[in-house]
Design a protein around this motif. Structure first.
Motif, PDB file in Angstrom:
ATOM      1  N   PHE A 184     -24.612 -26.675 -27.164  1.00 39.32           N
ATOM      2  CA  PHE A 184     -25.807 -28.336 -26.525  1.00 39.32           C
ATOM      3  C   PHE A 184     -26.323 -28.457 -27.039  1.00 39.32           C
ATOM      4  O   PHE A 184     -25.811 -29.844 -26.937  1.00 39.32           O
ATOM      5  N   THR A 185     -25.509 -28.382 -29.066  1.00 41.54           N
ATOM      6  CA  THR A 185     -26.228 -29.776 -29.460  1.00 41.54           C
ATOM      7  C   THR A 185     -25.084 -30.416 -29.516  1.00 41.54           C
ATOM      8  O   THR A 185     -25.272 -31.949 -29.946  1.00 41.54           O
ATOM      9  N   ILE A 186     -23.649 -29.995 -29.720  1.00 42.94           N
ATOM     10  CA  ILE A 186     -22.351 -31.131 -29.466  1.00 42.94           C
ATOM     11  C   ILE A 186     -23.080 -31.899 -28.031  1.00 42.94           C
ATOM     12  O   ILE A 186     -22.832 -33.103 -28.193  1.00 42.94           O
ATOM     13  N   ARG A 187     -23.770 -31.095 -26.700  1.00 41.15           N
ATOM     14  CA  ARG A 187     -23.747 -31.633 -25.982  1.00 41.15           C
ATOM     15  C   ARG A 187     -24.552 -32.960 -25.629  1.00 41.15           C
ATOM     16  O   ARG A 187     -24.879 -34.210 -24.606  1.00 41.15           O
ATOM     17  N   SER A 188     -25.762 -31.920 -26.232  1.00 38.61           N
ATOM     18  CA  SER A 188     -27.412 -33.377 -26.104  1.00 38.61           C
ATOM     19  C   SER A 188     -27.079 -34.464 -27.173  1.00 38.61           C
ATOM     20  O   SER A 188     -27.223 -36.538 -27.178  1.00 38.61           O
ATOM     21  N   THR A 189     -26.126 -35.048 -27.957  1.00 31.55           N
ATOM     22  CA  THR A 189     -25.317 -35.346 -28.590  1.00 31.55           C
ATOM     23  C   THR A 189     -24.489 -36.962 -28.496  1.00 31.55           C
ATOM     24  O   THR A 189     -24.760 -37.933 -28.983  1.00 31.55           O
ATOM     25  N   GLY A 190     -23.339 -36.105 -27.056  1.00 38.52           N
ATOM     26  CA  GLY A 190     -22.676 -37.035 -26.529  1.00 38.52           C
ATOM     27  C   GLY A 190     -23.611 -37.188 -25.598  1.00 38.52           C
ATOM     28  O   GLY A 190     -23.840 -38.629 -25.205  1.00 38.52           O
ATOM     29  N   LEU A 236     -18.689 -35.424 -25.820  1.00 40.53           N
ATOM     30  CA  LEU A 236     -18.550 -36.742 -26.456  1.00 40.53           C
ATOM     31  C   LEU A 236     -19.370 -38.215 -26.873  1.00 40.53           C
ATOM     32  O   LEU A 236     -20.434 -38.553 -27.719  1.00 40.53           O
ATOM     33  N   ASP A 237     -19.114 -38.753 -25.767  1.00 43.44           N
ATOM     34  CA  ASP A 237     -18.474 -40.123 -25.291  1.00 43.44           C
ATOM     35  C   ASP A 237     -17.917 -40.919 -27.020  1.00 43.44           C
ATOM     36  O   ASP A 237     -18.729 -41.639 -27.585  1.00 43.44           O
ATOM     37  N   PHE A 238     -17.296 -40.034 -27.024  1.00 45.58           N
ATOM     38  CA  PHE A 238     -16.575 -40.501 -28.030  1.00 45.58           C
ATOM     39  C   PHE A 238     -14.887 -40.891 -27.898  1.00 45.58           C
ATOM     40  O   PHE A 238     -13.805 -39.911 -27.562  1.00 45.58           O
ATOM     41  N   ALA A 239     -14.921 -42.207 -28.648  1.00 50.41           N
ATOM     42  CA  ALA A 239     -13.429 -42.180 -27.897  1.00 50.41           C
ATOM     43  C   ALA A 239     -12.022 -42.601 -29.123  1.00 50.41           C
ATOM     44  O   ALA A 239     -11.876 -43.132 -29.889  1.00 50.41           O
ATOM     45  N   ASP A 240     -11.490 -41.308 -28.691  1.00 53.03           N
ATOM     46  CA  ASP A 240     -10.656 -40.629 -29.438  1.00 53.03           C
ATOM     47  C   ASP A 240      -9.816 -40.653 -29.413  1.00 53.03           C
ATOM     48  O   ASP A 240      -8.574 -40.208 -28.289  1.00 53.03           O
ATOM     49  N   LEU A 241      -8.654 -41.706 -30.184  1.00 58.09           N
ATOM     50  CA  LEU A 241      -7.150 -42.266 -30.388  1.00 58.09           C
ATOM     51  C   LEU A 241      -6.659 -40.581 -30.959  1.00 58.09           C
ATOM     52  O   LEU A 241      -5.409 -40.863 -30.951  1.00 58.09           O
ATOM     53  N   LYS A 293     -22.615 -33.941 -37.876  1.00 54.01           N
ATOM     54  CA  LYS A 293     -22.218 -32.511 -37.945  1.00 54.01           C
ATOM     55  C   LYS A 293     -21.980 -32.125 -36.216  1.00 54.01           C
ATOM     56  O   LYS A 293     -20.208 -31.859 -36.335  1.00 54.01           O
ATOM     57  N   ALA A 294     -22.425 -32.459 -35.197  1.00 51.00           N
ATOM     58  CA  ALA A 294     -22.016 -32.051 -34.365  1.00 51.00           C
ATOM     59  C   ALA A 294     -20.987 -32.931 -34.122  1.00 51.00           C
ATOM     60  O   ALA A 294     -19.497 -32.581 -33.045  1.00 51.00           O
ATOM     61  N   LYS A 295     -20.531 -34.253 -34.426  1.00 50.55           N
ATOM     62  CA  LYS A 295     -19.329 -34.897 -33.479  1.00 50.55           C
ATOM     63  C   LYS A 295     -18.295 -34.275 -33.883  1.00 50.55           C
ATOM     64  O   LYS A 295     -17.383 -34.596 -33.447  1.00 50.55           O
ATOM     65  N   VAL A 296     -18.577 -33.733 -35.931  1.00 55.75           N
ATOM     66  CA  VAL A 296     -17.087 -33.302 -36.803  1.00 55.75           C
ATOM     67  C   VAL A 296     -16.621 -32.225 -35.987  1.00 55.75           C
ATOM     68  O   VAL A 296     -16.130 -31.819 -35.923  1.00 55.75           O
TER      69      VAL A 296
END
Length: 303
Positions: free
Chosen positions: A160-166, A35-40, A181-184
């Motif tokens: 695949f939508t989640i992977r494409s979002t990242g 996702l390329d999301f810095a989740d702490l 929605k994909a991020k959530v």
């Protein structure tokens, strides 16, 4: 004199603990790499999963149900982080920090104290550090099942939508993908896995603590980076999704073997966070330095 046999005796426990933390690292892998999301959030989600599992087990709930509840609690925490980020527009790092801070009080209320213990002699626990061979086998079963489910899910259209979002959120939105929605969804899945790991870890060590997840993001990132470096050095471009997930598990095991070796050397245990940060920094620098060296070699060849 250093006792080499003491080091070998400590290896099975390090492997068992590394496998449990490897499940947590899979959750970090989803947000950090896919996702390329810095989740702490994971620093507190791990404790949430452990607190929920222990309190339900103490209340007479079957252990499998307690683990499912731990995963659900972790998923709820991921949903809150996603809500703060996508609906309220809070940056990813800050949204994770806000949820992490709030969960400390939530975990304290769940436990009713700073920690609660659960004994393998009184309750039917899935794993325990008193039975390390069984803990290794059971945790491996969890890992195989989890990797199989993740491989199937991320091969579906929604996966695949989640992977494409990242990978490219702008292009995904242009193709009609609801990236929010994909991020959530990814945050829910990631933190549900971390919550499950927290439930397993609490059983393994025999207690849940409000601070048991402190530094979890460092361990997760270390596992991901170590696994990625080793996987690319062995498989190169042939690494598929399953190998990447397995390399994350291997990275967690190697991380705990390194930590066990550091403790065996007699270095101060209070400096363990420092050693962990150094290990992560070294493995983070390896891909960059390797790429820089290849680039310099190409430039020299062109000249």
């Amino acid at each position: 004199m250093l006792d080499i046999m003491a080091l070998f005796r400590a290896f099975p426990g390090a492997c068992a603990q590394g496998l449990v933390w490897g499940i947590m690292a899979l959750g970090v892998y989803i947000t950090y790499k896919l996702l390329d999301f810095a989740d702490l959030t994971v620093d507190s989600t791990l404790a949430t999963g452990g607190a929920v599992a222990v309190m339900l087990i103490l209340g007479g709930i079957p252990t499998p149900v307690a683990l499912l509840a731990a995963a659900a609690a972790g998923g709820l925490a991921g949903f809150i982080t996603g809500f703060l980020h996508t609906v309220l527009g809070i940056p990813d790092i800050l949204s994770g920090i806000l949820t992490q801070i709030a969960l400390y009080s939530v975990n304290l209320n769940i436990l009713g104290a700073s920690n609660k213990s659960v004994s393998v002699d009184q309750y039917s626990l899935v794993i325990s550090l008193r039975y390390i061979p069984r803990a290794v086998i059971v945790t491996l079963i969890f890992i195989i099942a989890l990797i199989g489910v993740l491989y199937w899910f991320f091969g579906t259209e929604y996966g695949f939508t989640i992977r494409s979002t990242g990978c490219n959120p702008h292009m995904s939105r242009a193709q009609g993908v609801n990236t929010n929605k994909a991020k959530v969804a990814a945050l829910i899945i990631s933190n549900a896995i971390v919550g499950l790991a927290g439930g397993l870890l609490a059983q393994y060590q025999g207690y849940a603590d409000v601070s048991m997840g402190r530094g979890a993001i460092v361990i997760g990132l270390a596992s991901v980076i170590i696994g990625q470096v080793l996987g690319e050095s062995v498989f190169g471009k042939r690494m598929n999704f399953i190998i990447r997930m397995l390399s994350v598990i291997l990275g967690a095991v190697i991380y705990y073997i390194v930590i066990t070796f550091v403790l065996w050397l007699g270095l101060p245990s209070e400096d363990m966070k420092l050693f962990s940060a150094i290990v992560v920094a070294v493995f983070l620098a390896v891909p960059y330095l390797r790429g820089k060296a290849k680039s310099s070699f190409r430039k020299g060849g062109n000249r």
